[in-house]
Design a protein around this motif. Sequence first.
Motif, PDB file in Angstrom:
ATOM      1  N   THR A 193       0.851  -1.184   0.000  1.00 37.50           N
ATOM      2  CA  THR A 193       0.000   0.000   0.000  1.00 37.50           C
ATOM      3  C   THR A 193       0.888   1.236   0.000  1.00 37.50           C
ATOM      4  O   THR A 193       1.669   1.451   0.931  1.00 37.50           O
ATOM      5  N   ASP A 224     -12.255  -5.052   0.593  1.00 38.89           N
ATOM      6  CA  ASP A 224     -12.652  -5.525   1.914  1.00 38.89           C
ATOM      7  C   ASP A 224     -12.504  -7.038   1.961  1.00 38.89           C
ATOM      8  O   ASP A 224     -12.218  -7.688   0.968  1.00 38.89           O
ATOM      9  N   ASP A 274       1.324   5.580  -1.442  1.00 37.77           N
ATOM     10  CA  ASP A 274       0.537   6.805  -1.644  1.00 37.77           C
ATOM     11  C   ASP A 274      -0.133   6.818  -3.006  1.00 37.77           C
ATOM     12  O   ASP A 274      -1.179   7.449  -3.190  1.00 37.77           O
ATOM     13  N   SER A 300      -3.174   3.860  -2.726  1.00 34.69           N
ATOM     14  CA  SER A 300      -4.029   3.758  -1.533  1.00 34.69           C
ATOM     15  C   SER A 300      -5.481   4.087  -1.857  1.00 34.69           C
ATOM     16  O   SER A 300      -6.398   3.447  -1.343  1.00 34.69           O
ATOM     17  N   ARG A 301      -5.705   5.059  -2.712  1.00 35.87           N
ATOM     18  CA  ARG A 301      -7.080   5.401  -3.059  1.00 35.87           C
ATOM     19  C   ARG A 301      -7.718   4.336  -3.931  1.00 35.87           C
ATOM     20  O   ARG A 301      -8.926   4.082  -3.833  1.00 35.87           O
ATOM     21  N   HIS A 302      -6.909   3.734  -4.785  1.00 36.46           N
ATOM     22  CA  HIS A 302      -7.477   2.713  -5.676  1.00 36.46           C
ATOM     23  C   HIS A 302      -7.987   1.509  -4.892  1.00 36.46           C
ATOM     24  O   HIS A 302      -9.032   0.943  -5.220  1.00 36.46           O
ATOM     25  N   TRP A 303      -7.247   1.101  -3.863  1.00 40.89           N
ATOM     26  CA  TRP A 303      -7.626  -0.086  -3.088  1.00 40.89           C
ATOM     27  C   TRP A 303      -8.383   0.266  -1.823  1.00 40.89           C
ATOM     28  O   TRP A 303      -8.522  -0.567  -0.931  1.00 40.89           O
ATOM     29  N   ALA A 304      -8.873   1.489  -1.704  1.00 44.65           N
ATOM     30  CA  ALA A 304      -9.554   1.899  -0.468  1.00 44.65           C
ATOM     31  C   ALA A 304     -10.837   1.119  -0.235  1.00 44.65           C
ATOM     32  O   ALA A 304     -11.231   0.879   0.910  1.00 44.65           O
ATOM     33  N   ALA A 305     -11.511   0.685  -1.314  1.00 46.25           N
ATOM     34  CA  ALA A 305     -12.794  -0.012  -1.164  1.00 46.25           C
ATOM     35  C   ALA A 305     -12.639  -1.519  -1.054  1.00 46.25           C
ATOM     36  O   ALA A 305     -13.653  -2.224  -0.912  1.00 46.25           O
TER      37      ALA A 305
END
Length: 537
Positions: A93, A105, A95, A98-103
């Motif tokens: 993870t 779960d 910078d 991080s936004r791409h894999w934020a969802a």
Amino acid sequence: MPTATPAKVKSAKAKTHAATSGAPAPKRAKSTAKQPAATRRVLNPRKPKSRRAPPECATLDASRIRPIATQAGAARHVLPFKIVRASYDAAQTTDDNSRHWAAADALSADASMSAAVRQTIRNRARYETFNNSYARGICETLANDTIGTGPRLQLLGLDKKLAQQIERDFAEWCIAVNLAARLRTARKCRFHDGEAFFLLANNPKIDHEVKLDPRLVEADQIQTPYQNITDPNNVDGIELDSDGNPIAYHMLKDHPGSNTWTARFGEFTRVSAEYMIHCFRQDRPGQHRGLPEIMPALPLFAQKRRWTLAVLAAAETAADFAAVVYTDAPPDGSADPAIPFDLVELEKRMGTVLPAGWKLGQLQAEQPTTTYGDFDKAILNEIARCVSMPLNVAACNSAGYNFASGRLDHMVYVRSIAVDRAFQAVTILRPILRAWLWEYSLRRGFMFGGPYDMPRHTWFWDGFEHADPTKEANARKTRLETGQSTYANELAKDGYDWEDVFDQQDIEAERLAKRARRVQELNPPAESPAKDSANAS
């Protein structure tokens, strides 16, 4: 294991001290006593030549080797190998990602596909399907190519006359209930809803002796009632047993979006699983509800719409300015003064005089660019990929395709349709046929053995036309002559029963022979002159 002598332990300590301090190790006198082989192996551990250190092991640092004494007083060398911990780039993870894999779960299949999540995706998929021409065309084409005019039943292992009679009666019932249209609707529901439900009910208005009525139920009506929402055996409208098998379905009496929903809020009917058919694609173990097949392409439809509207807005903005008055003169007063951003109405086919130093021009339209079509095709190709449909079928346009490219793309598409037909034959058609045969046998007075006993059977579907019929006919002829295929397999590809085809060919051959004899009787051949003279003599 043999123990080491104190002298050997002292020598090992001296070597270790020399390695750490840099001083030369003291020489030790050679011993005249012959040591046992086992003792030598303990004191001088050497690696066999056949063994090689794995590539992931760290390099051994000789200065860090230290002997330790065991309980028996023997010395044992401890090698401080480094533990290598492997890693994957996809597990990092940063910078940037991080936004791409934020969802992402770790939820279970049912937890990630909760009722609220599926309702949101279902509503958006329906909106896109009913308001986007490409989405609607893909959905319609997929249903028409998969179902076609409907499946045709062939029974195996029964008396030929009995099997043909049952097949004819089943075909008449399919026409009476319009089964082909319902199957096409169910295929569309899987496209934009993710699942399709059939309720096996009785309808006395059906114009057939078998009153079985497979009714389509929308996915919104299969929900867990609020009073049973905490029951762990209820998974969003499906009641499961201890083995995870569906035993009942909770069907709301009214659609949640209907006008009568508030009057009968929460009222439902518990339907046994043997009377409900649930068809969906299971992508994960433990999954009990389906997601729309077009779900991965929903953001792409939005991107395509935004791209089209942006290009159109840019072109309209450039076209709104009929003309622009501009000057190349420097701002020192050499040109006549003009009011900035002033508007002047223009009339058709008129001439005008401009102030001194000013010119009349037009905005240069930059949109649409030459790459507009390429981007549009790329987006559409990515959209159609989630349903294994080639670009020329999704766009209904084969411009730029050659024969080989079109043929290769269609091979994947036809194979995916064959897989989906086999899936529907087991999931939808088999339960319908079982219920139909049960009622049919009761009305006709014979039994196949029991309510769950079924004769062997198969289904014939519409075939696909070849782009070059001559090449396909030659290929079939070669396969039949070389024994690589049979008439049953070749005719089944076109959706025909080989027995029906052979029977029809026999009937036609007999009719043709009878017609030839009739023509010969009406037009007898004329006798030759040589034969007439021979008869006269």
